[in-house]
Design a protein around this motif. Sequence first.
Motif, PDB file in Angstrom:
ATOM      1  N   THR A   1      17.887  46.789  26.772  1.00 58.13           N
ATOM      2  CA  THR A   1      19.007  45.786  26.955  1.00 58.13           C
ATOM      3  C   THR A   1      18.239  44.632  26.615  1.00 58.13           C
ATOM      4  OG1 THR A   1      18.216  45.623  29.238  1.00 58.13           O
ATOM      5  CG2 THR A   1      20.274  46.958  28.677  1.00 58.13           C
TER       6      THR A   1
ATOM      7  N   ARG B   1      20.843  41.501  25.015  1.00 55.88           N
ATOM      8  CA  ARG B   1      21.160  40.437  26.145  1.00 55.88           C
ATOM      9  C   ARG B   1      20.566  38.940  25.349  1.00 55.88           C
ATOM     10  NH1 ARG B   1      19.390  41.994  32.058  1.00 55.88           N
ATOM     11  NH2 ARG B   1      20.020  39.941  32.389  1.00 55.88           N
TER      12      ARG B   1
ATOM     13  N   THR C   1      26.503  40.376  28.388  1.00 64.35           N
ATOM     14  CA  THR C   1      26.246  40.204  29.757  1.00 64.35           C
ATOM     15  C   THR C   1      25.282  41.513  30.285  1.00 64.35           C
ATOM     16  OG1 THR C   1      28.062  41.567  30.630  1.00 64.35           O
ATOM     17  CG2 THR C   1      28.297  39.227  30.281  1.00 64.35           C
ATOM     18  N   ARG C   2      24.915  41.316  31.354  1.00 66.37           N
ATOM     19  CA  ARG C   2      23.942  42.500  31.982  1.00 66.37           C
ATOM     20  C   ARG C   2      24.792  43.735  32.027  1.00 66.37           C
ATOM     21  NH1 ARG C   2      19.719  42.419  36.818  1.00 66.37           N
ATOM     22  NH2 ARG C   2      19.189  44.754  36.480  1.00 66.37           N
TER      23      ARG C   2
END
Lengths: 222, 258
Positions: free
Chosen positions: B114, B118, B124-125
Amino acid sequence: MELDFSPVWSGWNLLLRGAVVTVEVTSVSLLLGCALGLLVGIGRLNPKRRVIYAACTAYLAAIRGTPLLVQLFILFFGLPQFGILLPAFLCGVLGLGIYSGAYVSEIVRGAIQSVDRGQMEAARSIGLSAGQAMRSVILPQAVVRMIPPLGNEFIALIKNSALVSLLTIHDLMHEGQKIISVSYRSLEVYLAIAVMYFVLTGLTTLVLRRVELRLRAGGMVQ
Amino acid sequence: MKNAQADTPPIISIRGLRKAFGEHVVLDGIDFDVQPSQVVVVIGPSGSGKSTFLRCCNGLEQAEGGRIDICGHTLVQDGRMLADADCNALRQEVGMVFQSFNLFPHLSVLHNITLGPRKLRGLTREQADAEARALLRKVGLEQKADAMPASLSGGQKQRVAIARALAMKPRVMLFDEPTSALDPELVGEVLQVMKLLASEGMTMMVVTHEMEFAREVADVVIVMDGGGIIESGPPATIFTNPTQERTRGFLQAVLARA
Protein backbone atom coordinates in the motif's frame (compact mmCIF):
# COMPACT_ATOMS: atom_id res chain seq x y z
CA MET A 1 45.25 12.27 54.98
CA GLU A 2 41.64 11.31 55.29
CA LEU A 3 38.75 12.05 52.96
CA ASP A 4 36.12 14.51 53.99
CA PHE A 5 32.94 14.44 51.91
CA SER A 6 31.06 16.94 54.04
CA PRO A 7 31.40 19.77 51.47
CA VAL A 8 29.71 17.43 48.94
CA TRP A 9 26.82 16.70 51.29
CA SER A 10 26.33 20.31 52.28
CA GLY A 11 26.54 21.42 48.64
CA TRP A 12 24.33 18.67 47.23
CA ASN A 13 21.64 21.10 46.05
CA LEU A 14 24.25 23.07 44.09
CA LEU A 15 25.54 19.90 42.46
CA LEU A 16 22.03 18.76 41.64
CA ARG A 17 21.20 22.12 40.09
CA GLY A 18 24.43 21.86 38.10
CA ALA A 19 23.49 18.38 36.91
CA VAL A 20 20.14 19.71 35.71
CA VAL A 21 21.94 22.41 33.71
CA THR A 22 24.27 19.74 32.26
CA VAL A 23 21.24 17.73 31.20
CA GLU A 24 19.66 20.84 29.67
CA VAL A 25 22.80 21.80 27.77
CA THR A 26 23.39 18.31 26.43
CA SER A 27 19.73 17.69 25.49
CA VAL A 28 19.44 20.88 23.48
CA SER A 29 22.82 20.43 21.81
CA LEU A 30 21.93 16.80 21.16
CA LEU A 31 18.82 17.86 19.23
CA LEU A 32 20.82 20.46 17.34
CA GLY A 33 23.58 17.94 16.63
CA CYS A 34 21.13 15.34 15.34
CA ALA A 35 19.31 17.80 13.09
CA LEU A 36 22.57 19.16 11.73
CA GLY A 37 24.05 15.67 11.39
CA LEU A 38 21.04 14.42 9.45
CA LEU A 39 21.24 17.29 6.97
CA VAL A 40 25.01 17.12 6.55
CA GLY A 41 25.02 13.31 6.38
CA ILE A 42 22.45 13.36 3.59
CA GLY A 43 24.31 16.22 1.93
CA ARG A 44 27.42 14.06 1.71
CA LEU A 45 25.66 11.09 0.11
CA ASN A 46 26.03 12.33 -3.43
CA PRO A 47 29.38 13.91 -4.47
CA LYS A 48 27.81 14.86 -7.80
CA ARG A 49 25.87 17.63 -6.08
CA ARG A 50 29.12 19.53 -5.85
CA VAL A 51 28.20 22.67 -3.91
CA ILE A 52 26.23 20.90 -1.19
CA TYR A 53 28.81 18.14 -0.94
CA ALA A 54 31.71 20.59 -0.72
CA ALA A 55 29.98 22.73 1.91
CA CYS A 56 29.17 19.69 4.07
CA THR A 57 32.66 18.27 3.70
CA ALA A 58 34.25 21.59 4.63
CA TYR A 59 32.09 21.80 7.77
CA LEU A 60 33.03 18.26 8.73
CA ALA A 61 36.75 18.87 8.21
CA ALA A 62 36.77 22.17 10.10
CA ILE A 63 34.83 20.91 13.10
CA ARG A 64 36.50 17.53 13.41
CA GLY A 65 39.93 19.03 12.84
CA THR A 66 39.91 21.60 15.63
CA PRO A 67 39.53 21.31 19.43
CA LEU A 68 36.05 21.74 20.86
CA LEU A 69 37.43 24.11 23.48
CA VAL A 70 38.82 26.40 20.78
CA GLN A 71 35.47 26.37 18.98
CA LEU A 72 33.65 27.27 22.20
CA PHE A 73 36.07 30.11 22.93
CA ILE A 74 35.69 31.48 19.40
CA LEU A 75 31.93 31.64 19.92
CA PHE A 76 32.12 33.08 23.42
CA PHE A 77 35.22 35.29 23.39
CA GLY A 78 35.81 35.77 19.66
CA LEU A 79 32.44 36.77 18.25
CA PRO A 80 32.00 39.77 20.61
CA GLN A 81 34.80 41.47 18.62
CA PHE A 82 32.26 41.71 15.80
CA GLY A 83 29.65 42.97 18.21
CA ILE A 84 28.00 39.54 18.32
CA LEU A 85 27.37 38.94 22.01
CA LEU A 86 25.54 35.68 22.54
CA PRO A 87 24.34 34.54 25.96
CA ALA A 88 26.64 31.93 27.52
CA PHE A 89 24.01 29.17 27.42
CA LEU A 90 23.41 29.76 23.72
CA CYS A 91 27.15 29.70 23.00
CA GLY A 92 27.52 26.43 24.87
CA VAL A 93 24.60 24.78 23.13
CA LEU A 94 25.61 26.07 19.69
CA GLY A 95 29.22 25.03 20.17
CA LEU A 96 28.40 21.53 21.40
CA GLY A 97 25.64 21.06 18.81
CA ILE A 98 27.80 22.12 15.89
CA TYR A 99 30.63 19.93 17.15
CA SER A 100 28.41 16.91 17.68
CA GLY A 101 26.66 17.40 14.33
CA ALA A 102 29.91 16.66 12.52
CA TYR A 103 30.24 13.26 14.15
CA VAL A 104 26.53 12.49 13.84
CA SER A 105 26.69 13.28 10.12
CA GLU A 106 29.16 10.47 9.54
CA ILE A 107 26.98 8.10 11.57
CA VAL A 108 23.97 9.07 9.46
CA ARG A 109 25.86 8.72 6.18
CA GLY A 110 27.29 5.34 7.15
CA ALA A 111 23.92 3.97 8.24
CA ILE A 112 22.16 5.16 5.09
CA GLN A 113 24.85 3.71 2.85
CA SER A 114 24.66 0.39 4.68
CA VAL A 115 21.03 -0.08 3.60
CA ASP A 116 20.98 -2.40 0.59
CA ARG A 117 20.98 -0.54 -2.74
CA GLY A 118 18.05 -2.68 -3.85
CA GLN A 119 15.84 -0.92 -1.30
CA MET A 120 16.25 2.43 -3.04
CA GLU A 121 15.79 0.79 -6.45
CA ALA A 122 12.63 -0.98 -5.36
CA ALA A 123 11.23 2.24 -3.90
CA ARG A 124 12.06 4.22 -7.03
CA SER A 125 10.67 1.44 -9.25
CA ILE A 126 7.16 1.93 -7.88
CA GLY A 127 7.45 5.63 -8.69
CA LEU A 128 8.50 7.19 -5.38
CA SER A 129 10.75 10.24 -5.68
CA ALA A 130 14.23 10.10 -4.16
CA GLY A 131 13.00 12.13 -1.17
CA GLN A 132 9.93 9.95 -0.61
CA ALA A 133 12.06 6.81 -0.86
CA MET A 134 14.53 8.24 1.64
CA ARG A 135 11.80 9.12 4.15
CA SER A 136 9.59 6.04 3.85
CA VAL A 137 12.05 3.29 3.03
CA ILE A 138 15.70 4.12 3.67
CA LEU A 139 15.73 6.26 6.83
CA PRO A 140 13.47 3.98 8.91
CA GLN A 141 15.91 1.15 8.26
CA ALA A 142 18.98 3.33 8.73
CA VAL A 143 17.82 4.76 12.08
CA VAL A 144 18.01 1.35 13.76
CA ARG A 145 21.61 0.99 12.64
CA MET A 146 22.47 4.47 13.86
CA ILE A 147 21.57 3.76 17.48
CA PRO A 148 24.75 2.02 18.73
CA PRO A 149 27.15 4.63 17.31
CA LEU A 150 24.77 7.45 18.30
CA GLY A 151 24.92 6.09 21.84
CA ASN A 152 28.69 6.60 21.78
CA GLU A 153 28.21 10.09 20.48
CA PHE A 154 25.58 11.02 23.09
CA ILE A 155 27.83 9.83 25.88
CA ALA A 156 30.79 11.74 24.49
CA LEU A 157 28.58 14.82 24.33
CA ILE A 158 27.57 14.55 27.98
CA LYS A 159 31.21 14.37 29.01
CA ASN A 160 32.33 17.11 26.61
CA SER A 161 29.66 19.37 28.04
CA ALA A 162 31.90 19.85 31.09
CA LEU A 163 33.87 22.30 28.92
CA VAL A 164 30.98 24.79 28.93
CA SER A 165 31.76 25.47 32.58
CA LEU A 166 34.55 27.64 31.15
CA LEU A 167 31.89 29.81 29.46
CA THR A 168 30.43 30.69 32.89
CA ILE A 169 27.55 28.27 32.43
CA HIS A 170 26.56 26.88 35.81
CA ASP A 171 26.70 23.22 34.91
CA LEU A 172 27.74 20.30 37.10
CA MET A 173 31.46 20.98 36.59
CA HIS A 174 31.07 24.67 37.33
CA GLU A 175 29.12 24.11 40.53
CA GLY A 176 31.67 21.56 41.68
CA GLN A 177 34.49 24.05 41.21
CA LYS A 178 32.54 26.61 43.17
CA ILE A 179 32.34 24.19 46.10
CA ILE A 180 36.05 23.42 45.80
CA SER A 181 36.93 27.12 45.85
CA VAL A 182 35.49 27.49 49.31
CA SER A 183 36.22 24.03 50.80
CA TYR A 184 39.57 23.12 49.14
CA ARG A 185 38.34 19.50 48.95
CA SER A 186 39.27 18.86 45.30
CA LEU A 187 39.52 15.09 45.36
CA GLU A 188 36.21 14.53 47.14
CA VAL A 189 34.25 16.97 45.02
CA TYR A 190 35.75 15.79 41.72
CA LEU A 191 35.00 12.20 42.73
CA ALA A 192 31.40 13.16 43.45
CA ILE A 193 31.14 14.92 40.09
CA ALA A 194 32.63 11.88 38.34
CA VAL A 195 29.98 9.67 39.92
CA MET A 196 27.22 12.03 38.79
CA TYR A 197 28.53 12.09 35.20
CA PHE A 198 28.76 8.31 35.35
CA VAL A 199 25.11 8.07 36.40
CA LEU A 200 24.06 10.38 33.56
CA THR A 201 25.95 8.40 30.92
CA GLY A 202 24.71 5.12 32.40
CA LEU A 203 21.10 6.25 32.20
CA THR A 204 21.64 7.27 28.59
CA THR A 205 23.03 3.84 27.79
CA LEU A 206 19.99 2.16 29.37
CA VAL A 207 17.49 4.33 27.51
CA LEU A 208 19.20 3.73 24.16
CA ARG A 209 19.28 0.00 24.74
CA ARG A 210 15.53 0.08 25.42
CA VAL A 211 14.88 2.04 22.24
CA GLU A 212 16.99 -0.30 20.15
CA LEU A 213 15.30 -3.41 21.56
CA ARG A 214 11.90 -1.93 20.87
CA LEU A 215 12.77 -1.08 17.28
CA ARG A 216 14.20 -4.54 16.71
CA ALA A 217 11.11 -6.15 18.21
CA GLY A 218 9.07 -4.12 15.74
CA GLY A 219 10.64 -6.16 12.96
CA MET A 220 12.81 -3.33 11.72
CA VAL A 221 15.84 -5.57 11.55
CA GLN A 222 16.19 -9.04 10.12
CA MET B 1 0.38 -15.51 -31.07
CA LYS B 2 0.04 -11.91 -30.07
CA ASN B 3 3.03 -10.76 -32.10
CA ALA B 4 0.89 -10.86 -35.23
CA GLN B 5 -0.63 -7.46 -34.40
CA ALA B 6 2.25 -5.58 -35.97
CA ASP B 7 0.04 -2.71 -37.10
CA THR B 8 -0.81 -1.49 -33.58
CA PRO B 9 1.74 0.97 -32.19
CA PRO B 10 4.29 -0.73 -29.93
CA ILE B 11 4.05 -0.06 -26.17
CA ILE B 12 7.84 -0.20 -25.93
CA SER B 13 10.05 0.97 -28.74
CA ILE B 14 13.81 0.87 -28.45
CA ARG B 15 16.21 2.25 -31.05
CA GLY B 16 20.00 2.19 -30.98
CA LEU B 17 20.15 1.77 -27.18
CA ARG B 18 23.71 2.13 -25.86
CA LYS B 19 25.06 1.80 -22.35
CA ALA B 20 28.59 1.58 -21.01
CA PHE B 21 30.02 1.34 -17.52
CA GLY B 22 33.22 3.34 -17.98
CA GLU B 23 35.16 1.70 -20.81
CA HIS B 24 33.06 -1.42 -20.72
CA VAL B 25 30.27 -1.33 -23.30
CA VAL B 26 27.31 -3.30 -21.96
CA LEU B 27 24.65 -2.51 -24.54
CA ASP B 28 25.75 -1.80 -28.06
CA GLY B 29 22.91 -0.59 -30.23
CA ILE B 30 19.72 -2.44 -29.29
CA ASP B 31 16.62 -2.12 -31.50
CA PHE B 32 13.44 -3.74 -30.38
CA ASP B 33 9.65 -3.25 -30.23
CA VAL B 34 7.19 -4.77 -27.80
CA GLN B 35 3.50 -4.86 -28.68
CA PRO B 36 0.79 -4.44 -26.04
CA SER B 37 0.03 -7.71 -24.22
CA GLN B 38 3.13 -9.39 -25.57
CA VAL B 39 5.30 -11.53 -23.32
CA VAL B 40 8.94 -11.10 -24.27
CA VAL B 41 11.48 -13.39 -22.67
CA VAL B 42 15.12 -12.32 -22.74
CA ILE B 43 17.71 -15.10 -22.52
CA GLY B 44 21.45 -15.24 -22.96
CA PRO B 45 24.68 -16.00 -21.12
CA SER B 46 25.52 -14.05 -17.98
CA GLY B 47 27.19 -10.75 -18.71
CA SER B 48 25.36 -10.43 -22.01
CA GLY B 49 23.58 -7.25 -20.87
CA LYS B 50 20.08 -8.70 -20.27
CA SER B 51 19.54 -7.13 -16.85
CA THR B 52 21.03 -3.81 -17.89
CA PHE B 53 18.72 -3.81 -20.92
CA LEU B 54 15.71 -4.35 -18.67
CA ARG B 55 16.85 -1.76 -16.12
CA CYS B 56 17.25 0.84 -18.87
CA CYS B 57 13.56 0.38 -19.70
CA ASN B 58 12.42 2.04 -16.45
CA GLY B 59 15.36 4.38 -16.07
CA LEU B 60 17.09 2.55 -13.21
CA GLU B 61 20.12 2.56 -15.48
CA GLN B 62 20.77 5.63 -17.50
CA ALA B 63 21.18 4.85 -21.18
CA GLU B 64 23.92 6.78 -22.93
CA GLY B 65 22.70 6.66 -26.45
CA GLY B 66 19.64 5.87 -28.53
CA ARG B 67 15.99 6.25 -27.79
CA ILE B 68 13.41 4.48 -25.61
CA ASP B 69 9.69 5.14 -25.90
CA ILE B 70 7.59 3.34 -23.33
CA CYS B 71 3.90 3.69 -22.41
CA GLY B 72 3.69 6.94 -24.38
CA HIS B 73 6.69 8.57 -22.65
CA THR B 74 10.01 9.21 -24.33
CA LEU B 75 12.28 7.94 -21.57
CA VAL B 76 15.53 8.40 -23.45
CA GLN B 77 16.29 10.50 -26.48
CA ASP B 78 19.81 10.80 -27.89
CA GLY B 79 21.09 9.41 -24.62
CA ARG B 80 19.34 12.07 -22.53
CA MET B 81 16.98 10.87 -19.83
CA LEU B 82 13.59 12.26 -19.02
CA ALA B 83 13.56 14.71 -16.07
CA ASP B 84 13.47 13.00 -12.69
CA ALA B 85 9.88 13.96 -11.86
CA ASP B 86 8.63 12.58 -15.19
CA CYS B 87 10.64 9.42 -14.62
CA ASN B 88 8.72 8.90 -11.37
CA ALA B 89 5.42 9.17 -13.24
CA LEU B 90 6.64 6.73 -15.87
CA ARG B 91 7.77 4.19 -13.30
CA GLN B 92 4.22 3.97 -11.99
CA GLU B 93 3.27 2.57 -15.39
CA VAL B 94 6.23 0.22 -15.60
CA GLY B 95 6.37 -2.27 -12.74
CA MET B 96 9.58 -4.05 -11.86
CA VAL B 97 10.32 -7.28 -10.03
CA PHE B 98 13.87 -7.95 -8.85
CA GLN B 99 15.90 -11.10 -8.42
CA SER B 100 16.46 -10.33 -4.73
CA PHE B 101 12.79 -9.34 -4.07
CA ASN B 102 13.78 -6.11 -2.30
CA LEU B 103 10.73 -6.08 -0.05
CA PHE B 104 10.84 -3.32 2.56
CA PRO B 105 11.82 -5.26 5.71
CA HIS B 106 10.46 -2.68 8.16
CA LEU B 107 6.92 -2.80 6.74
CA SER B 108 4.29 -5.53 6.89
CA VAL B 109 3.34 -7.35 3.73
CA LEU B 110 0.20 -5.24 3.40
CA HIS B 111 2.10 -2.01 4.01
CA ASN B 112 4.72 -2.98 1.42
CA ILE B 113 1.93 -3.08 -1.14
CA THR B 114 0.00 0.00 0.00
CA LEU B 115 2.98 2.37 0.34
CA GLY B 116 3.01 3.33 -3.35
CA PRO B 117 -0.75 3.63 -3.86
CA ARG B 118 -1.19 5.75 -0.73
CA LYS B 119 1.70 8.08 -1.51
CA LEU B 120 1.29 8.33 -5.26
CA ARG B 121 -2.21 7.34 -6.31
CA GLY B 122 -3.86 9.31 -3.53
CA LEU B 123 -5.81 6.35 -2.17
CA THR B 124 -7.13 6.41 1.37
CA ARG B 125 -5.89 3.75 3.72
CA GLU B 126 -9.14 1.79 3.37
CA GLN B 127 -9.06 1.86 -0.43
CA ALA B 128 -5.38 0.91 -0.57
CA ASP B 129 -5.86 -1.91 1.96
CA ALA B 130 -8.80 -3.32 0.02
CA GLU B 131 -6.86 -3.27 -3.24
CA ALA B 132 -3.81 -4.80 -1.58
CA ARG B 133 -5.86 -7.62 -0.10
CA ALA B 134 -7.35 -8.33 -3.50
CA LEU B 135 -3.84 -8.50 -4.98
CA LEU B 136 -2.68 -10.77 -2.17
CA ARG B 137 -5.61 -13.06 -2.93
CA LYS B 138 -4.52 -13.08 -6.55
CA VAL B 139 -0.99 -14.21 -5.66
CA GLY B 140 -2.34 -16.65 -3.07
CA LEU B 141 -1.07 -14.91 0.07
CA GLU B 142 -4.18 -13.36 1.55
CA GLN B 143 -3.43 -14.84 4.96
CA LYS B 144 0.03 -13.20 5.05
CA ALA B 145 -1.21 -9.58 4.95
CA ASP B 146 0.03 -8.77 8.45
CA ALA B 147 3.23 -10.83 8.34
CA MET B 148 6.66 -9.20 8.21
CA PRO B 149 8.75 -9.98 5.12
CA ALA B 150 11.45 -11.73 7.17
CA SER B 151 8.96 -14.47 8.07
CA LEU B 152 8.19 -15.38 4.45
CA SER B 153 9.81 -17.95 2.17
CA GLY B 154 11.59 -16.74 -0.95
CA GLY B 155 8.70 -17.71 -3.18
CA GLN B 156 6.24 -15.88 -0.95
CA LYS B 157 8.47 -12.80 -0.89
CA GLN B 158 8.62 -12.72 -4.65
CA ARG B 159 4.85 -13.06 -4.94
CA VAL B 160 4.44 -10.12 -2.54
CA ALA B 161 6.94 -8.18 -4.67
CA ILE B 162 4.80 -8.88 -7.74
CA ALA B 163 1.69 -7.72 -5.87
CA ARG B 164 3.54 -4.57 -4.79
CA ALA B 165 4.41 -3.76 -8.39
CA LEU B 166 0.85 -4.52 -9.58
CA ALA B 167 -0.59 -2.16 -6.96
CA MET B 168 0.52 0.79 -9.05
CA LYS B 169 -1.64 -0.58 -11.91
CA PRO B 170 1.26 -0.70 -14.37
CA ARG B 171 0.82 -1.24 -18.10
CA VAL B 172 4.12 -3.07 -18.43
CA MET B 173 5.85 -5.43 -16.02
CA LEU B 174 9.60 -6.03 -16.07
CA PHE B 175 10.95 -9.17 -14.40
CA ASP B 176 14.69 -9.32 -13.72
CA GLU B 177 15.52 -12.99 -13.09
CA PRO B 178 12.56 -13.33 -10.71
CA THR B 179 13.24 -16.97 -9.83
CA SER B 180 17.05 -17.07 -9.83
CA ALA B 181 17.38 -16.56 -6.08
CA LEU B 182 14.78 -19.19 -5.19
CA ASP B 183 15.15 -22.74 -4.01
CA PRO B 184 14.09 -25.03 -6.86
CA GLU B 185 10.86 -26.16 -5.19
CA LEU B 186 9.68 -22.54 -4.86
CA VAL B 187 10.17 -21.54 -8.50
CA GLY B 188 6.85 -22.99 -9.64
CA GLU B 189 4.64 -20.82 -7.44
CA VAL B 190 6.22 -17.64 -8.81
CA LEU B 191 6.05 -18.75 -12.44
CA GLN B 192 2.40 -19.63 -11.91
CA VAL B 193 1.60 -16.05 -10.88
CA MET B 194 3.51 -14.78 -13.91
CA LYS B 195 1.56 -17.08 -16.20
CA LEU B 196 -1.66 -15.76 -14.70
CA LEU B 197 -0.57 -12.19 -15.48
CA ALA B 198 0.36 -13.16 -19.02
CA SER B 199 -3.03 -14.79 -19.55
CA GLU B 200 -4.72 -11.58 -18.40
CA GLY B 201 -2.96 -9.68 -21.15
CA MET B 202 -0.21 -7.92 -19.17
CA THR B 203 2.69 -6.74 -21.29
CA MET B 204 5.75 -8.41 -19.83
CA MET B 205 9.50 -8.42 -20.37
CA VAL B 206 11.16 -11.26 -18.51
CA VAL B 207 14.86 -11.96 -18.08
CA THR B 208 15.07 -15.59 -17.01
CA HIS B 209 16.88 -18.88 -17.26
CA GLU B 210 13.59 -20.80 -17.06
CA MET B 211 13.49 -22.19 -20.60
CA GLU B 212 10.30 -24.11 -19.97
CA PHE B 213 8.55 -20.88 -19.03
CA ALA B 214 9.92 -19.20 -22.17
CA ARG B 215 8.71 -22.03 -24.36
CA GLU B 216 5.27 -22.07 -22.79
CA VAL B 217 4.45 -18.40 -22.20
CA ALA B 218 6.63 -16.22 -24.41
CA ASP B 219 5.34 -14.66 -27.59
CA VAL B 220 8.85 -13.59 -28.50
CA VAL B 221 12.20 -14.80 -27.25
CA ILE B 222 15.21 -12.48 -27.45
CA VAL B 223 18.66 -14.00 -27.35
CA MET B 224 21.35 -11.56 -26.17
CA ASP B 225 25.10 -11.91 -26.23
CA GLY B 226 27.92 -9.40 -26.01
CA GLY B 227 25.60 -6.44 -25.47
CA GLY B 228 23.41 -7.01 -28.50
CA ILE B 229 20.41 -9.01 -29.66
CA ILE B 230 21.77 -11.84 -31.74
CA GLU B 231 18.44 -13.41 -32.53
CA SER B 232 14.74 -13.02 -31.76
CA GLY B 233 11.56 -14.82 -32.74
CA PRO B 234 8.79 -17.07 -31.50
CA PRO B 235 9.96 -19.67 -28.97
CA ALA B 236 9.22 -22.55 -31.31
CA THR B 237 11.75 -21.21 -33.80
CA ILE B 238 14.39 -20.15 -31.29
CA PHE B 239 14.35 -23.40 -29.34
CA THR B 240 14.05 -25.88 -32.20
CA ASN B 241 15.67 -24.13 -35.11
CA PRO B 242 17.94 -21.25 -34.04
CA THR B 243 19.79 -19.57 -36.88
CA GLN B 244 22.79 -18.43 -34.87
CA GLU B 245 25.59 -20.67 -33.77
CA ARG B 246 25.91 -18.73 -30.48
CA THR B 247 22.23 -19.33 -29.71
CA ARG B 248 22.70 -23.03 -30.31
CA GLY B 249 25.73 -23.15 -28.03
CA PHE B 250 23.95 -21.25 -25.25
CA LEU B 251 20.81 -23.42 -25.45
CA GLN B 252 22.86 -26.60 -25.40
CA ALA B 253 24.71 -25.43 -22.29
CA VAL B 254 21.50 -24.42 -20.50
CA LEU B 255 19.39 -27.41 -21.47
CA ALA B 256 22.19 -29.90 -20.68
CA ARG B 257 22.06 -28.62 -17.12
CA ALA B 258 18.33 -29.37 -16.74
